[in-house]
Design an enzyme around this catalytic site. Structure first.
Site, mmCIF file in Angstrom:
data_model
loop_
_atom_site.group_PDB
_atom_site.id
_atom_site.type_symbol
_atom_site.label_atom_id
_atom_site.label_comp_id
_atom_site.label_asym_id
_atom_site.label_seq_id
_atom_site.Cartn_x
_atom_site.Cartn_y
_atom_site.Cartn_z
ATOM 1 N N LYS A 13 9.820 -21.551 4.325
ATOM 2 C CA LYS A 13 10.918 -20.583 4.481
ATOM 3 C C LYS A 13 12.229 -21.350 4.683
ATOM 4 C CE LYS A 13 7.521 -17.298 5.982
ATOM 5 N NZ LYS A 13 7.138 -16.146 6.789
ATOM 6 N N HIS A 98 7.741 -12.456 -2.374
ATOM 7 C CA HIS A 98 7.420 -12.528 -0.942
ATOM 8 C C HIS A 98 8.011 -11.298 -0.244
ATOM 9 C CE1 HIS A 98 7.282 -13.835 3.201
ATOM 10 N NE2 HIS A 98 6.379 -14.721 2.835
ATOM 11 N N GLU A 100 9.508 -10.990 2.433
ATOM 12 C CA GLU A 100 10.844 -11.206 3.004
ATOM 13 C C GLU A 100 11.921 -11.046 1.925
ATOM 14 O OE1 GLU A 100 10.056 -14.951 4.961
ATOM 15 O OE2 GLU A 100 8.768 -13.905 6.399
ATOM 16 N N GLY A 176 4.363 -13.596 10.483
ATOM 17 C CA GLY A 176 5.223 -14.062 11.559
ATOM 18 C C GLY A 176 5.102 -13.255 12.842
HETATM 19 P P1 PGA Z 1 3.409 -16.813 8.710
HETATM 20 O O1 PGA Z 1 4.075 -16.594 7.257
HETATM 21 O O2 PGA Z 1 2.212 -17.729 8.480
HETATM 22 O O3 PGA Z 1 4.468 -17.451 9.527
HETATM 23 O O4 PGA Z 1 2.975 -15.474 9.191
HETATM 24 C C1 PGA Z 1 3.296 -16.467 6.111
HETATM 25 C C2 PGA Z 1 4.168 -16.165 4.923
HETATM 26 O O5 PGA Z 1 5.128 -15.397 5.076
HETATM 27 O O6 PGA Z 1 3.943 -16.702 3.823
#
Ligand code: PGA
Length: 261
Positions: A13, A98, A100, A176
């Site tokens: 990220k 993704h 996000e 997350g």
């Molecule tokens: P995380 O993120 O392991 O921090 O939950 C996974 C991702 O968004 O690919």
């Protein structure tokens, strides 16, 4: 059937500078020593770190990928990065869709589809992310959401295109948050996704497709997740930022791969 080769992908990220990225890869090289893992590990750093990771990872069999791309190859698109640019920078894959990006940047399935096809056109392996929100799961809509994302993101793709992709199931409520899907919940979603790919593109594409789980993977939960029949690896966010933890996750995938063969 030949078991699918497990894959563990680090999604950093918006973390790390080029110097920090280089230090991570140097440490991974030291940890792996002469016993390079049998399963595949890959890193998706932020764009400014790609060159450093490619250079530091020379000879490590550590594919590098982007976290996103724009669908045009070049042009007046301030701030964007294209598939050919990623490929020319040493990337072999790119994450598309993704959650996000979908939620924070308004990416629809139609946009994800354009990006996925642009990645394929640039010779990159797309890692397509799909996943439902907590509200959608509570409303009993998980399968409808996953099916819609799959149909929309893979529109106008051939079986050959899809055979070149990796699919990641990332329940939004697990990313997350520290809330991981139980192995049974994750397996059910993966089994559903594979069955849909079977319907859309046939048995051999579905059987060969690598399906990664993503969402709060850690050292405690990854072993049980990757032991599931339709989980072929992980897309790891937070737990991928530390080289020792990432190397241990790869080692966990390795022992599950060893047990399968
Ligand atoms: P995380 O993120 O392991 O921090 O939950 C996974 C991702 O968004 O690919």
């Amino acid at each position: 059937m030949t078991p699918r080769h497990p894959l563990v992908v680090a999604n950093w990220k918006m973390h790390k500078t080029p110097a920090e990225a280089r230090a991570f890869v140097d440490e991974l090289r030291r940890l792996w020593g002469t016993s390079r893992p049998a399963c595949q590990a890959a890193l998706a750093p932020p764009f400014p770190c790609i060159a450093a990771v490619v250079e530091a990872g020379m000879g490590l069999d550590l594919p590098v990928g982007g976290q996103d791309l724009y669908w045009e190859p070049e042009g007046a698109y301030t701030g964007e990065v294209s598939g050919p640019m990623l490929a020319a920078s040493g990337c072999q894959f790119v994450i598309v869709g993704h959650s996000e990006r979908r939620r924070g940047f308004g990416e629809t399935d139609a946009i994800v589809n354009k990006k996925l096809r642009a990645a394929l056109a640039a010779g990159l392996r797309p890692i397509l992310c799909v996943g439902e929100t907590g509200e959608q799961r509570d409303a009993g809509a998980t399968e409808a959401v996953l099916d819609g994302q799959l149909q929309g993101s893979l529109a106008d793709c051939s079986g050959q295109d899809v055979a070149h992709c990796v699919l990641a199931y990332e329940p939004v409520w697990a990313i997350g948050t520290g809330k991981t899907a139980t192995p049974a919940t994750a397996q059910a979603a993966h089994e559903f996704l594979r069955a849909q790919v079977h319907k859309m593109f046939g048995a051999s594409v579905a059987a060969g497709l690598r399906l990664l789980y993503g969402g709060s993977i850690n050292l405690e939960n990854f072993g049980a997740l990757i032991a599931q029949a339709d989980i072929d690896g992980g897309l790891v966010g937070g737990a991928s930022l530390d080289p020792k933890t990432f190397a241990t996750l790869v080692a966990i995938a390795d022992s599950s791969w060893g047990a399968m063969r």
